[in-house]
Design an enzyme around this catalytic site. Structure first.
Site, PDB file in Angstrom:
ATOM      1  CE  LYS A 114      10.363  10.513   0.326  1.00 16.06           C
ATOM      2  NZ  LYS A 114       9.634  10.008   1.476  1.00 16.06           N
TER       3      LYS A 114
ATOM      4  CD  GLU B 295       7.269   0.047 -12.262  1.00 19.60           C
ATOM      5  OE1 GLU B 295       6.135  -0.142 -12.735  1.00 19.60           O
ATOM      6  OE2 GLU B 295       8.316  -0.036 -12.908  1.00 19.60           O
TER       7      GLU B 295
ATOM      8  CB  CYS C 257       1.551  -0.906  -8.512  1.00 17.18           C
ATOM      9  SG  CYS C 257       2.934  -0.756  -7.453  1.00 17.18           S
TER      10      CYS C 257
ATOM     11  CD  GLU D 288      -2.695   2.770  -8.333  1.00 21.72           C
ATOM     12  OE1 GLU D 288      -2.159   3.889  -8.298  1.00 21.72           O
ATOM     13  OE2 GLU D 288      -2.058   1.705  -8.439  1.00 21.72           O
TER      14      GLU D 288
HETATM   15  C1  UN1 Z   1       3.452  -3.918  -6.311  1.00 22.91           C
HETATM   16  O1  UN1 Z   1       2.486  -4.380  -6.891  1.00 22.91           O
HETATM   17  O2  UN1 Z   1       3.380  -2.816  -5.771  1.00 22.91           O
HETATM   18  O3  UN1 Z   1       4.206  -8.913  -8.111  1.00 22.91           O
HETATM   19  C2  UN1 Z   1       4.713  -4.698  -6.212  1.00 22.91           C
HETATM   20  C3  UN1 Z   1       3.966  -8.790  -6.922  1.00 22.91           C
HETATM   21  C4  UN1 Z   1       5.088  -8.489  -5.974  1.00 22.91           C
HETATM   22  C5  UN1 Z   1       5.531  -7.065  -6.122  1.00 22.91           C
HETATM   23  C6  UN1 Z   1       4.380  -6.141  -6.224  1.00 22.91           C
HETATM   24  N1  UN1 Z   1       6.171  -9.387  -6.204  1.00 22.91           N
HETATM   25  O4  UN1 Z   1       2.833  -8.902  -6.517  1.00 22.91           O
END
Ligand code: UN1
Length: 511
Positions: free
Chosen positions: A190, A265, A299, A400
């Protein structure tokens, strides 16, 4: 009138918008609800990227059924053969990289160089996981008994459900789908409702490479209508979510009830420490890229910069001067540094944190406002925003935001910095700028996070290392590298007794 086109997307006017159906058992099917939703460009909401199915439980059930019947055959295809198809998909993605990057910028907003990176990350993941088809190592070990052989092999889990985010629409989908299918699982994904087109592009490369029908199925729609029934489905044996900690709690709770594998995650509030001896030019460059790249919507975004007092004023002055010069705009313009927020709701959240920071007494020295005039009038833009003299306990330093809002905090030295860095709910990424190798190693040991960068910002993970974090960032699983194999396989220990006698482990021994 909407047209039903399944070929490559083209720029279509509102009245000719491309309609995407669900992809179930190799067929394009309408949702059971008969309803659809729009995917619009966040830099210019007049631009309709596509119309997608607003699905419900019945669609999830159909997709799981397709995945179930495909699993019976797919699990028996030798892993190196499964991997060859993934390798071919990587080559298809290389040919389509620019086209997919452009469409991703249209649906997601981040600048072209970043969407090219997003597609590249899926290509990297495809090559890496293709190699895994000839590895998937397991131990063969001596048995404690004579004429007995012992080993452990990885077996597919079964049907895997994936719920993916909008910020890395192709890369994060690839982190989940690729190891899953190389390991012999079948999948129902999804995609985030803001960015489903990029997942379709990824899956199209798999099917064009020859991945059989039913191995990967796509059901589009909203969390409660699609994500929840997917997590609840009794035939789904693994569920992988990248999203907010709030959604993680819901999905984790559902998965626990039926003992599913569950990989979460989730959020981050990632610190970048800058010590007095750091290369300041480098740290400023890194802090800008980590803070405002992807409009702060990673993130792993560098949302807190913890600066030692000796260089604090100089760092702030130079950092802010540079942040003010960042060019905000439509990511399709190659000269733009920072695109829009993904949608109106995210923009409102970002702006609300500007208010929160102000009310908490942090000093706003850059940005803070929405951009909605002239070229910005049809998008969800705001200025790159910097708060300084932030206290580590403030909400802007703890929560966040997922937007272009950076908090700068002063610290006394390494110990103090690490304490501030760790003193949050999350533990995804972290970074330190220093030329002192002793301090760098102490930070590598003491930062309680899944990722630590030395002399680089908190973003930039590569696909072959474990990706994930501590505390509220997840539940202990890792994506990328062999961490993913552990999630998408079940260990099976196998003992072969060729002694032709009944041998009793732990009991038949001479003490
Ligand atoms: C994310 O931060 O949501 O490490 C993923 C990074 C990318 C992936 C980020 N390769 O910034």
């Amino acid at each position: 009138m909407a047209t039903d086109i399944l070929a490559s997307p083209a720029t279509l006017s509102h009245t000719q918008a491309k309609v995407f159906k669900n992809f179930i058992d190799g067929e394009w099917v309408e949702s059971s609800t008969g309803e659809t939703f729009e995917n619009r460009n966040p830099a210019d909401t007049r631009d309709l990227v596509g119309i997608f199915q607003k699905s419900a439980k019945a669609d999830v059930d159909a997709a799981v059924e397709a995945a179930k019947s495909a699993f019976a055959k797919w699990r028996l295809v030798p892993a190196p053969r499964r991997a060859e198809l993934v390798f071919r998909a990587a080559e298809i993605l290389i040919e389509r990289k620019e086209e997919h990057a452009r469409e991703m910028t249209r649906e997601m907003g981040k600048v072209l160089k970043e969407t090219r990176g997003d597609v590249q990350e899926a290509i990297d993941a495809a090559y890496y996981n293709a190699g895994e088809g000839r590895r998937m190592f397991g131990p063969t070990v001596p048995s404690e008994l004579p004429n007995k052989f012992a080993m452990a092999v990885r077996q597919p889990v079964g049907i895997c459900g994936m719920i993916t985010p909008w910020n890395f629409p192709m890369a994060i989908s690839s982190w989940k789908l690729l190891p899953a299918i190389v390991c012999g699982n079948t999948c129902v994904i999804k995609p985030a409702q803001d960015t489903p087109a990029s997942t379709f592009n990824l899956v199209r490369a798999f099917t064009d490479a020859g991945v059989p029908k039913g191995v990967v199925n796509i059901v589009t729609g909203f969390g409660p209508d699609v994500g929840t029934p997917l997590a609840e489905h009794p035939d789904v044996r693994a569920i992988s979510l990248t999203g907010s900690s709030a959604v993680g709690r819901i999905i984790g709770g559902i998965a626990a009830k039926s003992f599913k594998h569950c990989s979460l995650e989730l959020g981050g509030k990632n610190p970048m420490i800058v010590l007095d001896d750091a290369n300041l030019d480098l740290a400023i460059e890194g802090g800008l890229w980590g803070g405002f790249g992807t409009t702060g919507q990673r993130c792993t975004a560098t949302s807190r910069i913890i600066v030692q007092k000796g260089i604090y004023r100089e760092f702030v002055e130079r950092y802010v001067a540079r942040a003010k010069k960042l060019k905000v705009g439509n990511g399709l313009d190659e000269t733009v540094d920072m695109g829009p927020a993904i949608n109106e709701k995210q923009l409102q959240t970002d702006l609300s944190y500007v208010e929160i920071g102000r009310n908490e007494g942090a000093k706003l020295v850059c940005g803070g406002d929405r951009l909605d005039k002239g070229e910005y009038q049809h998008g969800w833009f705001m200025e790159p925003t910097v708060f300084i003299d932030v206290d580590q306990k403030m909400r802007i330093a703890q929560e966040e935001i997922f937007g272009p809002v950076v908090s700068i905090i002063a610290c006394d030295g390494l110990e103090d910095a690490i304490e501030i860095a760790n003193n949050i709910e999350y533990g995804l990424s972290s970074a330190i700028y220093t030329k002192d190798v002793n301090k760098a190693f102490a930070a590598m040991r003491d930062l309680y996070a899944g990722i630590t960068y030395i002399n680089a910002p908190t973003i930039g993970a590569e696909v072959h290392l474990p990706f994930g974090g501590t505390k509220a960032t997840g539940n202990g699983h890792r994506e990328g590298g062999i961490g993913a194999l552990d999630f998408y396989t079940e260990w099976k220990s196998i003992y072969v007794d060729y002694s032709d006698t009944l041998q009793k482990a732990q009991i038949d021994r001479v003490d």
